[in-house]
Design an enzyme around this catalytic site. Structure first.
Site, PDB file in Angstrom:
ATOM      1  N   ALA A 174     -24.584  -8.561 -23.534  1.00  0.00           N
ATOM      2  CA  ALA A 174     -25.659  -9.423 -23.041  1.00  0.00           C
ATOM      3  C   ALA A 174     -26.579  -9.844 -24.170  1.00  0.00           C
ATOM      4  CB  ALA A 174     -26.449  -8.704 -21.945  1.00  0.00           C
ATOM      5  N   ASP A 175     -26.908  -8.918 -25.052  1.00  0.00           N
ATOM      6  CA  ASP A 175     -27.780  -9.237 -26.187  1.00  0.00           C
ATOM      7  C   ASP A 175     -27.170 -10.336 -27.055  1.00  0.00           C
ATOM      8  OD1 ASP A 175     -29.514  -7.302 -25.336  1.00  0.00           O
ATOM      9  OD2 ASP A 175     -29.106  -5.881 -26.947  1.00  0.00           O
TER      10      ASP A 175
END
Length: 379
Positions: free
Chosen positions: A166-167
């Site tokens: 996600a990052d």
């Protein structure tokens, strides 16, 4: 900062990076690699705490940037930042929603200083909504994104991977959207506020595979869950990645090894639909085959075949020793600095025909360029 040839896409773009840790650091290093002048604005009390967590990772996320120490808790620090905003194209920040506004540095104030400025706010859940004020990290965003709704094997719970998906996904959307917004601002004279959510970025990656699984009673019935597109363990504990998704690859694999492994001398699974339906049996078949020879044997036997396979690299050294990595010059040496030793890093992963040297300068020391940047304000 010079490049080997041509002008990188973001040459002449100035970015003020107020972010911390992985998502903001990765978004802005992409811009820095592509030629932007990224000024990392850090607090006086040690700056980005990514410096303390893993120096190698920090070095990779902050190459080609300059470091400026400003105390944004003080009127003087905020005034200096606004003077920099007047001469900048982008501000990237990763505070929770409302923090910049409370400091008198929200988008409305930044726009007063520079109508063309693009503010990229990179947060877990976006600027509004029920979760907007929640703290979170990569695993939380993935948990809510649909990432764990996409099975990879029948009967097994989907588990996490080591990469911060996600990052990194959010950072890539942030960098792309910022580049688009800067182009628009230069054409129209008007900037904008980009609301980038790490949760939504992960959902965008998961959705094409997760949403079609609403219909099957068992998500493992997805046609993308197969028995022959997986990792298989060899006799000595090594692992092979085999991906015979298409019929032609399955047929080539089983016929090449049918003499060595008679159980492969069977055309029952030569059609994709049949292999998918019999995914458990196909997986058991391949598990038994691969377990009878070691990794070196399999690597030698598979290397001459036109098949989608690979040994699984489980150490960084194995990756670095790969002949293709060497031929493509994917890994280079970043120059050292007063505070940094020369480091091996992966270059920007796109080869530009006009040339791009993305390994130009080491990550800056805390406040290394403060005097230089402040002096530029008086010119």
């Amino acid at each position: 900062m010079e490049v080997t040839a041509g002008r990188p896409a973001l040459d002449g773009v100035r970015v003020l990076d107020l972010s911390r840790l992985l998502p903001g650091g990765f978004a802005t290093v992409l811009m820095a690699d592509l030629g932007a002048d990224v000024i990392k604005v850090e607090s006086p009390d040690g700056g980005d705490y990514g410096r303390l967590v893993e120096p190698e990772t920090f070095a990779a996320l902050n190459r080609n940037k300059r470091s400026l120490v400003l105390d944004l808790r003080t009127p003087a620090g905020r005034e200096t930042l606004l003077r920099l905003v007047e001469r900048s194209d982008v501000v990237v920040e990763s505070h929770r929603p409302g923090v910049l506004d409370a400091m008198g540095l929200g988008y409305a104030r930044l726009r007063e200083a520079n109508p063309r400025v693009v503010l990229c706010s990179l947060t877990g859940f976006g600027q509004y909504g029920p979760y907007a004020s929640r703290p979170g990290h990569d695993l939380n965003f993935l948990a809510l994104s649909g990432f764990f709704a996409v099975p990879h094997r029948p009967g097994e719970t989907v588990d996490r991977v080591g990469l911060r998906i996600a990052d990194l996904a959010g950072a890539m959307y942030a960098a792309l959207s910022t580049a688009v917004a800067v182009t628009s601002a230069r054409a129209t004279g008007q900037g904008q506020h980009l609301d980038v959510s790490l949760h939504e970025a992960a959902a965008a990656w998961a959705a094409p595979l997760a949403l079609p699984l609403r219909a099957p009673a068992d998500p493992a019935d997805s046609p993308l869950v197969t028995g022959d597109n997986d990792l298989f363990t060899t006799a000595d504990g090594g692992r092979i990645a085999l991906a015979t998704f298409e019929d032609k690859f399955w047929l080539a694999f089983r016929t090449a090894f049918a003499a060595e492994f008679p159980e492969l001398d069977d055309d029952a699974y030569d059609r994709r639909a049949v292999r998918t339906k019999a995914r458990v049996r196909v997986r058991e078949l391949l598990d038994g085959v691969f377990a009878r020879r070691d990794l070196a044997w399999w690597s030698a036997a598979l290397s001459g075949l036109d098949l989608p396979w690979a040994p699984v690299y489980e150490t960084a050294d194995a990756f670095l020793a790969d002949a293709h990595v060497a031929a493509r010059e994917l890994v280079g040496t970043l120059p050292g600095s007063a505070t940094e030793e020369p480091r091996r890093q992966v270059r920007f992963p796109v080869l530009f025909g006009s040339g791009l040297d993305s390994l130009r300068a080491a990550a800056p020391g805390h406040g290394e360029h403060t005097d230089e940047i402040l002096a530029e304000l008086d010119r």
